[in-house]
Design a protein around this motif. Structure first.
Motif, PDB file in Angstrom:
ATOM      1  N   LEU A  41      46.069  44.193  43.894  1.00  0.00           N
ATOM      2  CA  LEU A  41      45.776  44.422  45.601  1.00  0.00           C
ATOM      3  C   LEU A  41      44.617  43.546  45.737  1.00  0.00           C
ATOM      4  O   LEU A  41      43.564  43.846  45.316  1.00  0.00           O
ATOM      5  N   ILE A  42      44.805  42.925  46.886  1.00  0.00           N
ATOM      6  CA  ILE A  42      43.293  42.079  47.344  1.00  0.00           C
ATOM      7  C   ILE A  42      43.205  41.697  48.719  1.00  0.00           C
ATOM      8  O   ILE A  42      44.382  41.758  49.460  1.00  0.00           O
ATOM      9  N   LYS A  43      42.062  41.683  49.007  1.00  0.00           N
ATOM     10  CA  LYS A  43      41.950  41.680  50.775  1.00  0.00           C
ATOM     11  C   LYS A  43      42.419  40.026  50.994  1.00  0.00           C
ATOM     12  O   LYS A  43      42.179  39.223  50.409  1.00  0.00           O
ATOM     13  N   ARG A  44      42.996  40.035  52.307  1.00  0.00           N
ATOM     14  CA  ARG A  44      43.377  38.884  52.830  1.00  0.00           C
ATOM     15  C   ARG A  44      42.137  37.802  53.400  1.00  0.00           C
ATOM     16  O   ARG A  44      41.461  38.543  53.447  1.00  0.00           O
ATOM     17  N   SER A  45      42.588  36.569  53.377  1.00  0.00           N
ATOM     18  CA  SER A  45      41.543  35.701  53.758  1.00  0.00           C
ATOM     19  C   SER A  45      41.106  35.862  55.407  1.00  0.00           C
ATOM     20  O   SER A  45      41.876  36.164  55.790  1.00  0.00           O
ATOM     21  N   LEU A  58      46.727  42.709  50.391  1.00  0.00           N
ATOM     22  CA  LEU A  58      48.011  42.168  49.778  1.00  0.00           C
ATOM     23  C   LEU A  58      48.209  42.386  48.556  1.00  0.00           C
ATOM     24  O   LEU A  58      47.497  42.521  47.492  1.00  0.00           O
ATOM     25  N   VAL A  59      49.602  42.235  48.009  1.00  0.00           N
ATOM     26  CA  VAL A  59      49.795  42.396  46.535  1.00  0.00           C
ATOM     27  C   VAL A  59      50.218  40.960  46.126  1.00  0.00           C
ATOM     28  O   VAL A  59      50.812  40.480  46.656  1.00  0.00           O
ATOM     29  N   LEU A  60      49.291  40.898  45.027  1.00  0.00           N
ATOM     30  CA  LEU A  60      49.485  39.363  44.634  1.00  0.00           C
ATOM     31  C   LEU A  60      49.876  39.564  43.014  1.00  0.00           C
ATOM     32  O   LEU A  60      49.333  40.322  42.261  1.00  0.00           O
ATOM     33  N   SER A  61      50.745  38.556  42.613  1.00  0.00           N
ATOM     34  CA  SER A  61      51.255  38.601  41.479  1.00  0.00           C
ATOM     35  C   SER A  61      50.195  37.895  40.432  1.00  0.00           C
ATOM     36  O   SER A  61      49.203  37.285  41.039  1.00  0.00           O
ATOM     37  N   GLU A  63      50.307  35.451  38.814  1.00  0.00           N
ATOM     38  CA  GLU A  63      50.458  33.921  39.012  1.00  0.00           C
ATOM     39  C   GLU A  63      50.057  33.506  40.298  1.00  0.00           C
ATOM     40  O   GLU A  63      49.831  32.259  40.653  1.00  0.00           O
ATOM     41  N   GLY A  64      49.607  34.621  41.105  1.00  0.00           N
ATOM     42  CA  GLY A  64      48.877  34.076  42.506  1.00  0.00           C
ATOM     43  C   GLY A  64      49.873  33.999  43.643  1.00  0.00           C
ATOM     44  O   GLY A  64      49.733  33.530  44.748  1.00  0.00           O
ATOM     45  N   GLU A  65      51.290  34.507  43.266  1.00  0.00           N
ATOM     46  CA  GLU A  65      51.901  34.775  44.639  1.00  0.00           C
ATOM     47  C   GLU A  65      52.045  35.927  45.389  1.00  0.00           C
ATOM     48  O   GLU A  65      51.962  37.009  44.635  1.00  0.00           O
ATOM     49  N   VAL A  66      51.891  35.781  46.591  1.00  0.00           N
ATOM     50  CA  VAL A  66      51.831  36.848  47.367  1.00  0.00           C
ATOM     51  C   VAL A  66      53.239  37.658  47.654  1.00  0.00           C
ATOM     52  O   VAL A  66      54.177  37.114  47.867  1.00  0.00           O
ATOM     53  N   LEU A  67      53.224  38.824  46.975  1.00  0.00           N
ATOM     54  CA  LEU A  67      54.549  39.678  46.769  1.00  0.00           C
ATOM     55  C   LEU A  67      54.793  40.451  48.224  1.00  0.00           C
ATOM     56  O   LEU A  67      55.844  40.654  48.453  1.00  0.00           O
ATOM     57  N   GLU A  68      53.677  41.076  48.740  1.00  0.00           N
ATOM     58  CA  GLU A  68      53.860  42.023  49.790  1.00  0.00           C
ATOM     59  C   GLU A  68      52.567  41.673  50.614  1.00  0.00           C
ATOM     60  O   GLU A  68      51.584  41.567  50.139  1.00  0.00           O
ATOM     61  N   GLY A  69      52.805  41.573  51.976  1.00  0.00           N
ATOM     62  CA  GLY A  69      51.556  41.521  52.858  1.00  0.00           C
ATOM     63  C   GLY A  69      51.814  40.401  53.831  1.00  0.00           C
ATOM     64  O   GLY A  69      52.649  39.292  53.373  1.00  0.00           O
ATOM     65  N   PHE A  77      40.610  34.190  44.866  1.00  0.00           N
ATOM     66  CA  PHE A  77      41.581  34.963  44.304  1.00  0.00           C
ATOM     67  C   PHE A  77      41.913  34.576  42.723  1.00  0.00           C
ATOM     68  O   PHE A  77      42.163  35.415  41.614  1.00  0.00           O
ATOM     69  N   ARG A  78      41.671  33.251  42.267  1.00  0.00           N
ATOM     70  CA  ARG A  78      41.998  32.652  40.939  1.00  0.00           C
ATOM     71  C   ARG A  78      40.872  33.433  40.136  1.00  0.00           C
ATOM     72  O   ARG A  78      41.187  33.475  38.933  1.00  0.00           O
TER      73      ARG A  78
END
Length: 203
Positions: A41-45, A58-61, A63-69, A77-78
């Protein structure tokens, strides 16, 4: 911890970081590992930590893909993902821009540890090399710093800020505050020593 509780915690800690003066404007970002999921779970930009709401998480995989949000994840994020992949023990990350710690980071100096508390809890706070914000190079430098210094709880980021980690968001926040307060104490100590040296030279 359930998803909604994690979102509440991310919002709460984001506000604490901003209100404590550990970052400015829309700088800084916070994330937490999702239990039993290969995701964070990470803050959006583009949103200030002082204004983060639950829907800004946002839920982020991995691999860096946004899954939810809705929206884009923080541009940093990297290195969050890099640290999580490198350090399975890390459950949360606070990246912010505190003034005194940045002073040492801009000079490329490891954080001095003047107190027994800092020595015991932080042990060693190295410096990650400078690169453009959001770049692959910066992610590599920060991840490498955690790889090359196993067990560290924080690093300074040259010309940028700090990155603190913990077993949960509160611990990562507490580490961030300890880094900044330690930097402030080290600076005060250096000024006292400089004044004493000057007084001796003039006596």
């Amino acid at each position: 911890m359930e998803m909604e509780e994690l979102k509440k915690s991310l919002q709460y800690v984001s506000h604490k970081v901003y209100n404590r003066g550990l970052t400015q404007a829309t700088g800084g970002n916070i994330s937490v590992r999702l239990p039993e999921r290969d995701a964070i779970l990470i803050k959006r930009s583009g949103i200030s930590l002082g204004e983060v709401a639950q829907e800004d998480a946002l839920v982020l995989s991995m691999e860096g893909e946004v899954l939810e949000g809705e929206g884009f994840p923080s541009k940093e994020f990297r290195f969050h993902l890099g640290i999580y992949l490198e350090r399975p023990d890390v459950q949360a990350i606070v990246h912010c821009h505190p003034n005194y710690a940045i002073g040492y980071a801009c000079l490329g100096m490891e954080l001095p540890l003047p107190t027994v508390t800092a020595q015991k809890i932080l042990s060693h706070v190295p410096v990650a090399k400078s690169a453009l914000s959001g770049s692959l190079e910066l992610a590599e430098y920060v991840t490498d710093t955690f790889r090359q210094n196993p067990g560290i709880k924080a690093c300074l980021m040259e010309n940028h800020g700090i990155c603190a980690v913990g077993s949960d968001l509160e611990e990562a926040y507490n580490i961030a505050t300890l880094v900044e307060d330690t930097a402030k104490q080290a600076y005060i100590m250096s000024q006292i020593l400089a004044n004493r040296t000057l007084e001796k030279a003039n006596s």
